[in-house]
Motif scaffolding. Structure first.
Motif, PDB file in Angstrom:
ATOM      1  N   VAL A 102     -76.374 -34.795 -53.564  1.00 14.33           N
ATOM      2  CA  VAL A 102     -76.269 -33.573 -52.789  1.00 14.33           C
ATOM      3  C   VAL A 102     -75.192 -32.937 -53.511  1.00 14.33           C
ATOM      4  CG1 VAL A 102     -75.910 -32.525 -50.598  1.00 14.33           C
ATOM      5  CG2 VAL A 102     -77.454 -34.447 -50.772  1.00 14.33           C
ATOM      6  N   LEU A 103     -75.176 -31.543 -53.808  1.00 19.16           N
ATOM      7  CA  LEU A 103     -74.136 -30.704 -54.469  1.00 19.16           C
ATOM      8  C   LEU A 103     -73.893 -29.618 -53.062  1.00 19.16           C
ATOM      9  CD1 LEU A 103     -72.162 -29.830 -56.679  1.00 19.16           C
ATOM     10  CD2 LEU A 103     -74.006 -28.228 -57.360  1.00 19.16           C
ATOM     11  N   VAL A 104     -72.543 -29.991 -52.494  1.00 16.25           N
ATOM     12  CA  VAL A 104     -72.120 -28.759 -51.605  1.00 16.25           C
ATOM     13  C   VAL A 104     -70.958 -27.750 -52.195  1.00 16.25           C
ATOM     14  CG1 VAL A 104     -72.700 -30.180 -49.507  1.00 16.25           C
ATOM     15  CG2 VAL A 104     -70.366 -30.388 -50.694  1.00 16.25           C
ATOM     16  N   GLY A 109     -64.102 -24.398 -52.046  1.00 17.91           N
ATOM     17  CA  GLY A 109     -64.408 -25.952 -51.869  1.00 17.91           C
ATOM     18  C   GLY A 109     -63.930 -26.424 -50.530  1.00 17.91           C
ATOM     19  N   ALA A 110     -63.324 -25.732 -49.675  1.00 18.93           N
ATOM     20  CA  ALA A 110     -62.625 -26.257 -48.519  1.00 18.93           C
ATOM     21  C   ALA A 110     -63.562 -26.555 -47.523  1.00 18.93           C
ATOM     22  CB  ALA A 110     -61.554 -25.336 -47.821  1.00 18.93           C
ATOM     23  N   ARG A 111     -64.523 -25.410 -47.273  1.00 22.05           N
ATOM     24  CA  ARG A 111     -65.591 -25.841 -46.130  1.00 22.05           C
ATOM     25  C   ARG A 111     -66.602 -26.666 -46.684  1.00 22.05           C
ATOM     26  NH1 ARG A 111     -67.282 -19.470 -45.241  1.00 22.05           N
ATOM     27  NH2 ARG A 111     -66.642 -19.457 -47.634  1.00 22.05           N
ATOM     28  N   SER A 112     -66.915 -26.415 -47.939  1.00 15.51           N
ATOM     29  CA  SER A 112     -67.854 -27.614 -48.251  1.00 15.51           C
ATOM     30  C   SER A 112     -67.540 -29.110 -48.308  1.00 15.51           C
ATOM     31  CB  SER A 112     -68.501 -27.286 -49.842  1.00 15.51           C
ATOM     32  OG  SER A 112     -67.306 -26.998 -50.720  1.00 15.51           O
ATOM     33  N   GLN A 113     -66.318 -29.330 -48.415  1.00 19.69           N
ATOM     34  CA  GLN A 113     -65.744 -30.777 -48.307  1.00 19.69           C
ATOM     35  C   GLN A 113     -65.984 -31.223 -46.951  1.00 19.69           C
ATOM     36  OE1 GLN A 113     -62.088 -32.632 -50.179  1.00 19.69           O
ATOM     37  NE2 GLN A 113     -61.212 -31.697 -48.191  1.00 19.69           N
ATOM     38  N   ASP A 114     -65.729 -30.378 -46.054  1.00 19.76           N
ATOM     39  CA  ASP A 114     -65.793 -30.632 -44.676  1.00 19.76           C
ATOM     40  C   ASP A 114     -67.324 -30.971 -44.253  1.00 19.76           C
ATOM     41  OD1 ASP A 114     -63.165 -30.293 -44.044  1.00 19.76           O
ATOM     42  OD2 ASP A 114     -63.600 -28.182 -43.082  1.00 19.76           O
ATOM     43  N   ILE A 115     -68.148 -30.014 -44.804  1.00 19.50           N
ATOM     44  CA  ILE A 115     -69.744 -30.283 -44.444  1.00 19.50           C
ATOM     45  C   ILE A 115     -70.037 -31.560 -45.217  1.00 19.50           C
ATOM     46  CG2 ILE A 115     -71.946 -29.629 -44.843  1.00 19.50           C
ATOM     47  CD1 ILE A 115     -70.403 -27.853 -42.831  1.00 19.50           C
ATOM     48  N   GLY A 116     -69.624 -31.882 -46.568  1.00 20.26           N
ATOM     49  CA  GLY A 116     -69.740 -32.901 -47.400  1.00 20.26           C
ATOM     50  C   GLY A 116     -69.570 -34.294 -46.548  1.00 20.26           C
ATOM     51  N   LYS A 117     -68.334 -34.332 -46.031  1.00 24.66           N
ATOM     52  CA  LYS A 117     -67.988 -35.544 -45.243  1.00 24.66           C
ATOM     53  C   LYS A 117     -68.775 -35.887 -43.870  1.00 24.66           C
ATOM     54  CE  LYS A 117     -62.748 -35.006 -45.992  1.00 24.66           C
ATOM     55  NZ  LYS A 117     -61.607 -34.729 -45.386  1.00 24.66           N
ATOM     56  N   GLN A 118     -69.280 -34.691 -43.585  1.00 24.87           N
ATOM     57  CA  GLN A 118     -70.289 -34.931 -42.390  1.00 24.87           C
ATOM     58  C   GLN A 118     -71.526 -35.574 -42.888  1.00 24.87           C
ATOM     59  OE1 GLN A 118     -71.030 -31.713 -39.387  1.00 24.87           O
ATOM     60  NE2 GLN A 118     -69.190 -30.791 -40.302  1.00 24.87           N
ATOM     61  N   LEU A 119     -72.038 -35.211 -44.018  1.00 21.69           N
ATOM     62  CA  LEU A 119     -73.203 -35.623 -44.810  1.00 21.69           C
ATOM     63  C   LEU A 119     -72.819 -37.273 -45.054  1.00 21.69           C
ATOM     64  CD1 LEU A 119     -74.237 -32.724 -47.028  1.00 21.69           C
ATOM     65  CD2 LEU A 119     -75.535 -33.621 -44.995  1.00 21.69           C
ATOM     66  N   GLN A 120     -71.807 -37.448 -45.350  1.00 21.54           N
ATOM     67  CA  GLN A 120     -71.648 -39.009 -45.909  1.00 21.54           C
ATOM     68  C   GLN A 120     -71.537 -39.806 -44.709  1.00 21.54           C
ATOM     69  OE1 GLN A 120     -67.784 -38.492 -47.674  1.00 21.54           O
ATOM     70  NE2 GLN A 120     -68.471 -38.922 -49.871  1.00 21.54           N
ATOM     71  N   TYR A 128     -71.384 -34.568 -53.395  1.00 25.40           N
ATOM     72  CA  TYR A 128     -70.267 -33.962 -54.450  1.00 25.40           C
ATOM     73  C   TYR A 128     -69.835 -32.691 -54.048  1.00 25.40           C
ATOM     74  CZ  TYR A 128     -71.970 -37.895 -57.338  1.00 25.40           C
ATOM     75  OH  TYR A 128     -72.365 -39.042 -57.781  1.00 25.40           O
ATOM     76  N   ASN A 129     -68.601 -32.369 -54.107  1.00 24.28           N
ATOM     77  CA  ASN A 129     -68.282 -30.888 -53.767  1.00 24.28           C
ATOM     78  C   ASN A 129     -67.986 -30.240 -55.047  1.00 24.28           C
ATOM     79  OD1 ASN A 129     -67.106 -28.764 -52.411  1.00 24.28           O
ATOM     80  ND2 ASN A 129     -65.082 -29.802 -52.124  1.00 24.28           N
ATOM     81  N   LEU A 130     -68.569 -28.981 -55.189  1.00 29.05           N
ATOM     82  CA  LEU A 130     -68.444 -28.323 -56.385  1.00 29.05           C
ATOM     83  C   LEU A 130     -67.011 -27.901 -56.616  1.00 29.05           C
ATOM     84  CD1 LEU A 130     -69.594 -26.790 -58.833  1.00 29.05           C
ATOM     85  CD2 LEU A 130     -69.985 -24.986 -57.386  1.00 29.05           C
ATOM     86  N   TYR A 131     -66.195 -28.381 -57.556  1.00 27.88           N
ATOM     87  CA  TYR A 131     -64.909 -27.740 -57.824  1.00 27.88           C
ATOM     88  C   TYR A 131     -64.573 -26.491 -58.049  1.00 27.88           C
ATOM     89  CZ  TYR A 131     -60.310 -28.213 -59.904  1.00 27.88           C
ATOM     90  OH  TYR A 131     -58.892 -28.011 -60.099  1.00 27.88           O
ATOM     91  N   GLY A 132     -63.725 -25.875 -57.239  1.00 30.89           N
ATOM     92  CA  GLY A 132     -63.482 -24.660 -57.344  1.00 30.89           C
ATOM     93  C   GLY A 132     -64.506 -23.788 -56.641  1.00 30.89           C
ATOM     94  N   GLY A 133     -65.475 -24.204 -56.193  1.00 38.21           N
ATOM     95  CA  GLY A 133     -66.545 -23.412 -55.530  1.00 38.21           C
ATOM     96  C   GLY A 133     -67.303 -22.410 -56.196  1.00 38.21           C
ATOM     97  N   ILE A 134     -67.757 -21.512 -55.607  1.00 43.92           N
ATOM     98  CA  ILE A 134     -68.612 -20.493 -56.300  1.00 43.92           C
ATOM     99  C   ILE A 134     -67.891 -19.678 -57.339  1.00 43.92           C
ATOM    100  CG2 ILE A 134     -68.688 -18.641 -54.612  1.00 43.92           C
ATOM    101  CD1 ILE A 134     -71.668 -18.056 -55.001  1.00 43.92           C
ATOM    102  N   ILE A 135     -66.452 -19.429 -56.976  1.00 50.30           N
ATOM    103  CA  ILE A 135     -65.584 -19.052 -57.766  1.00 50.30           C
ATOM    104  C   ILE A 135     -65.370 -19.493 -59.177  1.00 50.30           C
ATOM    105  CG2 ILE A 135     -63.223 -18.148 -58.032  1.00 50.30           C
ATOM    106  CD1 ILE A 135     -62.980 -17.273 -54.965  1.00 50.30           C
TER     107      ILE A 135
END
Length: 172
Positions: A102-104, A109-120, A128-135
């Motif tokens: 799963v790629l969040v 990357g801050a919000r996606s990391q939080d969601i990723g932890k919930q998924l884990q 995996y969190n996309l480094y640097g996000g959509i930017i």
């Protein structure tokens, strides 16, 4: 003493040239370094990230956009499913395979990391969190879409976060 007077003008010219080059390149260099430092401060070192340049095939991932709906509608990664952040519910992920990567992602990357932890915590094995996000994705010249069409628009969450976008059209 005569050697010093010969070297000194050459040394001064070299210093001027070096510092001139440094000053011209400083904004790009410091911004890149500052962005890296910013991201290091946002991310937990124990949570895995993947960089845009490491991704050769998005279809290897179940892609979750953890931004708000209006951000997602401006643009998103191809194949992404919107799950939100403020309204996120694990029920939105019930159809996902817990054994497939799963790629969040979000803006940086801050919000996606939080969601990723919930998924884990819910039993997803490869998140995996996309480094640097959509930017960073856009800055790496990776494709974005909106309504199934290619776009250069990127919702940067706020003007403050927008300073990091170097490729694409900023939308706040």
């Amino acid at each position: 003493m005569s050697n010093f007077s010969i070297v000194s003008p050459l040394f001064r010219k070299a210093q001027i040239l070096f510092f001139g080059i440094l000053l011209v390149s400083l904004p790009a260099f410091s911004q890149s370094s500052a962005y890296k430092v910013l991201l290091e401060g946002l991310y937990d070192k124990d949570f895995p990230t993947v960089k845009a340049e490491q991704i050769t095939n998005l279809s290897n991932y179940q892609i979750l956009d953890t931004r708000e709906k209006e951000e997602f509608e401006v643009s998103h990664l191809r194949g992404a499913t919107w799950v939100g952040y403020e309204t996120f519910d694990l029920k939105a992920c019930e159809s996902l395979d817990k054994n497939k990567p799963v790629l969040v992602y979000c803006t940086v990357g801050a919000r996606s990391q939080d969601i990723g932890k919930q998924l884990q915590s819910a039993g997803f094995k490869w998140v995996y969190n996309l480094y640097g996000g959509i930017i960073q994705w856009a800055n790496s010249s990776k494709p974005l879409e909106a309504e199934g069409q290619p776009t250069d628009k990127v919702h940067t969450y706020s003007p403050t976060w927008g300073i990091w976008l170097k490729r694409g059209e900023k939308v706040n």
